[in-house]
Motif scaffolding. Structure first.
Motif, mmCIF file in Angstrom:
data_model
loop_
_atom_site.group_PDB
_atom_site.id
_atom_site.type_symbol
_atom_site.label_atom_id
_atom_site.label_comp_id
_atom_site.label_asym_id
_atom_site.label_seq_id
_atom_site.Cartn_x
_atom_site.Cartn_y
_atom_site.Cartn_z
ATOM 1 N N SER A 114 0.836 -1.191 0.000
ATOM 2 C CA SER A 114 0.000 0.000 0.000
ATOM 3 C C SER A 114 0.878 1.250 0.000
ATOM 4 O O SER A 114 2.080 1.197 0.295
ATOM 5 N N PHE A 115 0.273 2.386 -0.303
ATOM 6 C CA PHE A 115 1.001 3.654 -0.274
ATOM 7 C C PHE A 115 1.552 3.918 1.127
ATOM 8 O O PHE A 115 2.707 4.335 1.294
ATOM 9 N N THR A 116 0.717 3.643 2.152
ATOM 10 C CA THR A 116 1.145 3.866 3.539
ATOM 11 C C THR A 116 2.347 3.001 3.877
ATOM 12 O O THR A 116 3.294 3.455 4.534
ATOM 13 N N ASP A 117 2.312 1.745 3.438
ATOM 14 C CA ASP A 117 3.422 0.832 3.682
ATOM 15 C C ASP A 117 4.702 1.368 3.057
ATOM 16 O O ASP A 117 5.775 1.398 3.680
ATOM 17 N N ARG A 118 4.605 1.835 1.819
ATOM 18 C CA ARG A 118 5.783 2.363 1.126
ATOM 19 C C ARG A 118 6.330 3.589 1.843
ATOM 20 O O ARG A 118 7.554 3.750 1.975
ATOM 21 N N VAL A 119 5.437 4.444 2.338
ATOM 22 C CA VAL A 119 5.874 5.647 3.051
ATOM 23 C C VAL A 119 6.598 5.272 4.342
ATOM 24 O O VAL A 119 7.668 5.816 4.654
ATOM 25 N N PHE A 120 6.019 4.331 5.103
ATOM 26 C CA PHE A 120 6.652 3.904 6.350
ATOM 27 C C PHE A 120 8.042 3.339 6.090
ATOM 28 O O PHE A 120 8.995 3.627 6.819
ATOM 29 N N ARG A 121 8.158 2.493 5.078
ATOM 30 C CA ARG A 121 9.454 1.900 4.781
ATOM 31 C C ARG A 121 10.452 2.956 4.329
ATOM 32 O O ARG A 121 11.644 2.886 4.660
ATOM 33 N N LEU A 122 9.983 3.956 3.606
ATOM 34 C CA LEU A 122 10.870 5.017 3.149
ATOM 35 C C LEU A 122 11.331 5.889 4.306
ATOM 36 O O LEU A 122 12.520 6.168 4.454
ATOM 37 N N VAL A 123 10.386 6.305 5.167
ATOM 38 C CA VAL A 123 10.719 7.195 6.279
ATOM 39 C C VAL A 123 11.655 6.507 7.270
ATOM 40 O O VAL A 123 12.625 7.096 7.768
ATOM 41 N N ALA A 124 11.375 5.244 7.564
ATOM 42 C CA ALA A 124 12.191 4.509 8.536
ATOM 43 C C ALA A 124 13.433 3.896 7.907
ATOM 44 O O ALA A 124 14.263 3.339 8.624
ATOM 45 N N ALA A 125 13.565 4.014 6.594
ATOM 46 C CA ALA A 125 14.676 3.358 5.889
ATOM 47 C C ALA A 125 14.757 1.897 6.310
ATOM 48 O O ALA A 125 15.810 1.381 6.675
ATOM 49 N N SER A 126 13.612 1.212 6.227
ATOM 50 C CA SER A 126 13.474 -0.128 6.794
ATOM 51 C C SER A 126 14.409 -1.155 6.195
ATOM 52 O O SER A 126 14.749 -2.149 6.844
ATOM 53 N N ASP A 127 14.811 -0.964 4.953
ATOM 54 C CA ASP A 127 15.680 -1.942 4.301
ATOM 55 C C ASP A 127 17.162 -1.679 4.563
ATOM 56 O O ASP A 127 18.015 -2.431 4.092
ATOM 57 N N ARG A 128 17.447 -0.645 5.299
ATOM 58 C CA ARG A 128 18.849 -0.287 5.556
ATOM 59 C C ARG A 128 19.251 -0.683 6.979
ATOM 60 O O ARG A 128 18.491 -0.540 7.910
ATOM 61 N N ARG A 129 20.462 -1.172 7.114
ATOM 62 C CA ARG A 129 21.002 -1.512 8.422
ATOM 63 C C ARG A 129 22.340 -0.804 8.597
ATOM 64 O O ARG A 129 23.090 -0.616 7.640
ATOM 65 N N LYS A 130 22.624 -0.414 9.826
ATOM 66 C CA LYS A 130 23.895 0.248 10.107
ATOM 67 C C LYS A 130 25.054 -0.714 9.826
ATOM 68 O O LYS A 130 24.919 -1.928 9.985
ATOM 69 N N PRO A 131 26.193 -0.197 9.411
ATOM 70 C CA PRO A 131 27.353 -1.061 9.170
ATOM 71 C C PRO A 131 27.954 -1.564 10.481
ATOM 72 O O PRO A 131 27.674 -1.035 11.557
ATOM 73 N N TRP A 132 28.783 -2.565 10.385
ATOM 74 C CA TRP A 132 29.405 -3.170 11.565
ATOM 75 C C TRP A 132 30.122 -2.136 12.434
ATOM 76 O O TRP A 132 30.051 -2.196 13.658
ATOM 77 N N ASP A 133 30.815 -1.200 11.789
ATOM 78 C CA ASP A 133 31.647 -0.275 12.584
ATOM 79 C C ASP A 133 30.842 0.737 13.383
ATOM 80 O O ASP A 133 31.412 1.525 14.137
ATOM 81 N N GLU A 134 29.500 0.729 13.236
ATOM 82 C CA GLU A 134 28.654 1.569 14.078
ATOM 83 C C GLU A 134 27.947 0.778 15.170
ATOM 84 O O GLU A 134 27.276 1.358 16.022
ATOM 85 N N LEU A 135 28.094 -0.546 15.149
ATOM 86 C CA LEU A 135 27.344 -1.393 16.074
ATOM 87 C C LEU A 135 28.213 -2.254 16.980
ATOM 88 O O LEU A 135 27.859 -2.498 18.129
#
Length: 281
Positions: free
Chosen positions: A146-167
């Protein structure tokens, strides 16, 4: 699928199809929920699978989700008794439910704020000594978000994870590298933590490896002001329970025995709160 494969496959879903979940899958999930009582810090929690039939869809819209979740009819809802580290224990248990559902090829999405907590609490007859931290819809993902789903994923950058050197870090503060040969078999459990879901994708976990040992200290890097709107519920502590779950389940699958211990460690940096340590055997 192995646990590690399920962790890598899991993806938050906010848009569900009308496809009916097979009775055997619902039965298997209910059986798992009823037996899911493993908690690193000993909290007592319980989980229920709620099924809103066609007559209750109108009521469901009043309970949840302000348009965030569309098409879902089943929800995993639970409660945990109030005590120290209850949020972490509940997050651990809920993520085990999520991984079980994923292994059954069902979609999920942990919700911490976009639902009416009191309505779901009534459904499971929550007691005064309990709290309801998060819930999750269960169902088959729809092909098109849905449009709402796409917006949430975009705003939260849901597909992105911090790199090892930040965690992940050495005890001296230097960043850990996934290429470090001395980590050996613990590379995969750490990567499974990196892939874990979190509220607003904040990824609040920080892990410090205690030198040449098999000890990993888990810290919470809290986001200032993030959790003031929901009394008694600490979503970033729930996130830490999810991280513990991913680490322990993947380590166990690889034959890496260990347990959780709590040491008398101080904060690390200005906003790193010590939580617990994995001690490999």
């Amino acid at each position: 699928m192995t646990v590690i494969e399920v962790i890598k496959r899991r993806k938050s879903c906010r848009t569900y199809s009308r496809q009916t979940i097979e009775p055997w899958k619902l039965a298997e999930l209910r059986k798992f929920l009823a037996s899911n009582n493993e908690a690193p810090f000993g909290s007592r929690f319980r989980f229920h699978l709620l099924d809103f039939d066609e007559l209750e869809i109108g009521e469901l819209r009043k309970l949840t989700t302000y348009g965030v979740i569309q098409g879902a009819r089943h929800f995993v809802v639970g409660a945990v008794e109030k005590q120290p580290k209850a949020m972490e224990d509940f997050g651990y248990g809920m993520e085990r439910n999520i991984l079980k559902a994923t292994s059954l090829e069902l979609g999920t999405c942990i919700l911490g704020g976009t639902f009416k907590r009191s309505g779901f609490a009534d459904k499971i007859k929550m007691r005064k000594d309990e709290v309801l931290p998060v819930i999750s819809p269960i169902g088959y993902p729809r092909d098109n978000m849905s449009f709402t789903d796409r917006v949430f994923r975009l705003v939260a950058a849901s597909d992105r994870r911090k790199p090892w050197d930040e965690l992940f870090y050495h005890d001296n503060g230097d960043a850990l590298s996934p290429e470090a040969p001395e980590l050996e078999e613990y590379k995969t459990p750490l990567e499974c933590v990196r892939l874990a879901p979190s509220a607003s994708n904040k990824q609040p976990w920080r892990i410090v490896w205690a030198g040449d040992s098999k000890i990993f200290h888990f810290y919470l890097k809290r986001t200032p002001g993030y959790e003031k709107l929901i009394k008694e519920i600490k979503l970033q502590n729930v996130d830490m329970g999810i991280a513990l779950c991913h680490f322990q389940l993947s380590a166990k699958e690889l034959g890496l025995n260990g347990s959780w211990s709590v040491f008398n460690l101080e904060r690390r940096k200005e906003n790193w709160e010590y939580l617990a340590s994995w001690v490999g055997h």
